[in-house]
Design a protein around this motif. Structure first.
Motif, PDB file in Angstrom:
ATOM      1  N   LYS A 168       0.527  -1.287   0.400  1.00 58.20           N
ATOM      2  CA  LYS A 168      -0.035  -0.003  -0.273  1.00 58.20           C
ATOM      3  C   LYS A 168       1.040   0.928   0.160  1.00 58.20           C
ATOM      4  CE  LYS A 168      -4.254  -2.334   2.224  1.00 58.20           C
ATOM      5  NZ  LYS A 168      -4.583  -1.918   3.653  1.00 58.20           N
ATOM      6  N   LEU A 169       2.141   1.019   0.714  1.00 62.67           N
ATOM      7  CA  LEU A 169       2.912   2.302   0.774  1.00 62.67           C
ATOM      8  C   LEU A 169       4.025   2.367  -0.213  1.00 62.67           C
ATOM      9  CD1 LEU A 169       4.519   1.611   4.054  1.00 62.67           C
ATOM     10  CD2 LEU A 169       3.645   3.575   3.499  1.00 62.67           C
ATOM     11  N   ASN A 171       1.875   1.065  -3.421  1.00 60.57           N
ATOM     12  CA  ASN A 171       1.330   2.383  -4.509  1.00 60.57           C
ATOM     13  C   ASN A 171       0.837   3.525  -4.330  1.00 60.57           C
ATOM     14  OD1 ASN A 171       1.176   0.119  -5.797  1.00 60.57           O
ATOM     15  ND2 ASN A 171      -0.774  -0.553  -4.433  1.00 60.57           N
ATOM     16  N   LYS A 172       1.052   4.202  -2.834  1.00 61.82           N
ATOM     17  CA  LYS A 172       0.356   5.698  -2.668  1.00 61.82           C
ATOM     18  C   LYS A 172       1.791   5.904  -3.233  1.00 61.82           C
ATOM     19  CE  LYS A 172      -1.869   5.753   1.335  1.00 61.82           C
ATOM     20  NZ  LYS A 172      -2.471   5.482   2.934  1.00 61.82           N
ATOM     21  N   GLU A 173       3.434   5.987  -2.977  1.00 57.30           N
ATOM     22  CA  GLU A 173       3.958   6.665  -4.131  1.00 57.30           C
ATOM     23  C   GLU A 173       3.978   6.980  -5.166  1.00 57.30           C
ATOM     24  OE1 GLU A 173       7.861   4.373  -3.157  1.00 57.30           O
ATOM     25  OE2 GLU A 173       7.563   5.386  -0.701  1.00 57.30           O
ATOM     26  N   GLU A 175       1.254   7.540  -7.230  1.00 59.86           N
ATOM     27  CA  GLU A 175       0.209   8.100  -7.168  1.00 59.86           C
ATOM     28  C   GLU A 175       0.275   9.547  -7.067  1.00 59.86           C
ATOM     29  OE1 GLU A 175      -2.439   7.397  -3.838  1.00 59.86           O
ATOM     30  OE2 GLU A 175      -2.963   5.397  -5.357  1.00 59.86           O
TER      31      GLU A 175
END
Length: 175
Positions: A168-169, A171-173, A175
């Motif tokens: 999840k971390l 994938n946030k990077e 975005e």
């Protein structure tokens, strides 16, 4: 059953200079020496024994093939063998073996080369042995692919929660 007597060389009886010996190996040879890993094959062994006083240089040239199981499909496959090996033999008090030096008891004077030949053949087989691409048993290859596909899908379903948090971390990077 193969007679292993011809593989017992009477070193005392050899003449000075070069002595040539030839052996034909087949399945019965591997059976006779109770070979642990190779049970079938057809090979030719040319052995040159060069005698200088009480010292002997043995040059082995081994050529042919053995049958061994394929690591992928488990069917037998033909593995070519082509190897050249050397042993140095001397007379001594008692029989001993080192890497390339073999000491034979002078009283006996006989060297059995059958196990040396087997070891030279065995050491010439690659660690990984598989059929050429497209030659493996198709049924076994299909079963192997199905098993590995099922196994990898099961692994994807059971993801450690710590790895999920890292994903999840990541994938946030992006975005």
């Amino acid at each position: 059953m193969c007679d292993l007597e011809p593989f017992k060389i009477d070193l005392k009886a050899l003449r000075e200079g070069e002595n040539l010996l030839r052996f034909a190996l087949d399945d019965s040879f591997f059976e006779a020496i109770e070979a642990p890993e190779i049970h079938q094959g057809k090979l030719r062994v040319d052995l040159s024994v060069r005698r200088v006083a009480s010292s002997f240089e043995l040059d082995f040239h081994i050529e042919g093939y053995v049958h061994i199981p394929c690591d992928k499909c488990l069917d037998d496959m033909e593995q070519p063998i082509l190897t050249d090996n050397r042993l140095v033999v001397k007379f001594g008090e008692e029989t001993t073996e080192d890497d390339e030096l073999v000491v034979v008891s002078e009283d006996e004077g006989v060297l059995d080369v059958s196990w040396f030949i087997y070891e030279f053949i065995s050491l010439n087989i690659p660690i990984k042995h598989v059929h050429a691409p497209g030659n493996c048993n198709p049924a076994m290859v299909k079963m192997l692919e199905e098993y590995t596909a099922t196994r990898s899908s099961e692994e994807e379903e059971t993801v450690d929660p710590r790895w999920e948090a890292l994903r999840k971390l990541k994938n946030k990077e992006k975005e």
